[in-house]
Scaffold this motif. Structure first.
Motif, PDB file in Angstrom:
ATOM      1  N   GLY A   1      29.591  28.990  15.770  1.00  8.28           N
ATOM      2  CA  GLY A   1      30.427  29.187  14.586  1.00  8.28           C
ATOM      3  C   GLY A   1      29.684  29.052  13.276  1.00  8.28           C
ATOM      4  N   GLY A   2      28.458  29.533  13.231  1.00  2.00           N
ATOM      5  CA  GLY A   2      27.677  29.471  11.998  1.00  2.00           C
ATOM      6  C   GLY A   2      27.062  28.112  11.706  1.00  2.00           C
ATOM      7  N   LYS A   3      27.169  27.179  12.647  1.00  2.00           N
ATOM      8  CA  LYS A   3      26.571  25.859  12.487  1.00  2.00           C
ATOM      9  C   LYS A   3      25.530  25.657  13.577  1.00  2.00           C
ATOM     10  N   VAL A   4      24.512  24.858  13.278  1.00  2.00           N
ATOM     11  CA  VAL A   4      23.473  24.545  14.248  1.00  2.00           C
ATOM     12  C   VAL A   4      23.615  23.086  14.651  1.00  2.00           C
ATOM     13  N   TYR A   5      23.696  22.864  15.962  1.00  2.00           N
ATOM     14  CA  TYR A   5      23.769  21.519  16.509  1.00  2.00           C
ATOM     15  C   TYR A   5      22.443  21.230  17.200  1.00  2.00           C
ATOM     16  N   ILE A   6      21.910  20.065  16.944  1.00  2.00           N
ATOM     17  CA  ILE A   6      20.635  19.663  17.533  1.00  2.00           C
ATOM     18  C   ILE A   6      20.863  18.350  18.253  1.00  2.00           C
ATOM     19  N   ARG A   7      20.378  18.279  19.486  1.00  2.00           N
ATOM     20  CA  ARG A   7      20.469  17.002  20.191  1.00  2.00           C
ATOM     21  C   ARG A   7      19.294  16.831  21.126  1.00  2.00           C
ATOM     22  N   LYS A   8      18.969  15.593  21.378  1.00  2.00           N
ATOM     23  CA  LYS A   8      17.893  15.254  22.291  1.00  2.00           C
ATOM     24  C   LYS A   8      18.393  15.466  23.713  1.00  2.00           C
ATOM     25  N   ILE A   9      17.555  16.057  24.548  1.00  2.00           N
ATOM     26  CA  ILE A   9      17.930  16.209  25.944  1.00  2.00           C
ATOM     27  C   ILE A   9      16.993  15.389  26.803  1.00  2.00           C
ATOM     28  N   LYS A  10      17.498  15.003  27.935  1.00  2.00           N
ATOM     29  CA  LYS A  10      16.701  14.208  28.861  1.00  2.00           C
ATOM     30  C   LYS A  10      15.626  15.084  29.486  1.00  2.00           C
ATOM     31  N   ASN A  11      14.453  14.500  29.695  1.00  2.00           N
ATOM     32  CA  ASN A  11      13.448  15.240  30.429  1.00  2.00           C
ATOM     33  C   ASN A  11      13.721  15.056  31.916  1.00  2.00           C
ATOM     34  N   PHE A  12      13.046  15.818  32.710  1.00  2.00           N
ATOM     35  CA  PHE A  12      13.294  15.845  34.142  1.00  2.00           C
ATOM     36  C   PHE A  12      13.151  14.452  34.765  1.00  2.00           C
ATOM     37  N   LEU A  13      12.154  13.692  34.333  1.00  2.00           N
ATOM     38  CA  LEU A  13      11.936  12.372  34.912  1.00  2.00           C
ATOM     39  C   LEU A  13      13.054  11.398  34.560  1.00  2.00           C
ATOM     40  N   GLU A  14      13.645  11.537  33.371  1.00  2.00           N
ATOM     41  CA  GLU A  14      14.740  10.663  32.973  1.00  2.00           C
ATOM     42  C   GLU A  14      16.002  10.963  33.763  1.00  2.00           C
ATOM     43  N   MET A  15      16.071  12.129  34.391  1.00  2.00           N
ATOM     44  CA  MET A  15      17.248  12.518  35.154  1.00  2.00           C
ATOM     45  C   MET A  15      17.177  12.017  36.592  1.00  2.00           C
ATOM     46  N   GLU A  16      16.090  11.336  36.943  1.00  2.00           N
ATOM     47  CA  GLU A  16      15.937  10.825  38.300  1.00  2.00           C
ATOM     48  C   GLU A  16      17.134   9.960  38.668  1.00  2.00           C
ATOM     49  N   GLY A  17      17.671  10.223  39.844  1.00  2.00           N
ATOM     50  CA  GLY A  17      18.818   9.472  40.318  1.00  2.00           C
ATOM     51  C   GLY A  17      20.152  10.061  39.917  1.00  2.00           C
ATOM     52  N   SER A  18      20.152  11.084  39.050  1.00  2.00           N
ATOM     53  CA  SER A  18      21.417  11.677  38.635  1.00  2.00           C
ATOM     54  C   SER A  18      21.888  12.738  39.620  1.00  2.00           C
TER      55      SER A  18
END
Length: 80
Positions: A37-54
């Protein structure tokens, strides 16, 4: 929280220190940029190693795990 940064001639933006500190963003982290909608959202995403166990303990290939991770990140961005 609101913070500002200028875009360089090369299209680069420095994440303000206060934001980096609050979100624990460090060198090498990956940020997701999403336009809605004409806005930019920026967020940190987990790297693959941080997703271990998910993911459940399944015998899957790295490619399948990566695809599942990308699907999960897409779902998370829909929830924002």
């Amino acid at each position: 929280m609101v913070s500002m940064a200028k875009v360089s001639s090369r299209g680069q933006v420095a994440v303000p220190k206060v934001i980096r500190e609050r979100l624990h963003i460090k060198d090498g982290d990956t940020l997701l940029f999403e336009e809605r909608g004409g806005k930019v959202y920026i967020r940190k995403i987990k790297n693959f190693l941080e997703m271990e166990g998910s993911l459940p303990s399944l015998k899957i290939t790295i490619k399948e795990a990566r695809e599942k991770a990308m699907e999960e990140m897409a779902k998370e961005s829909e929830d924002v």
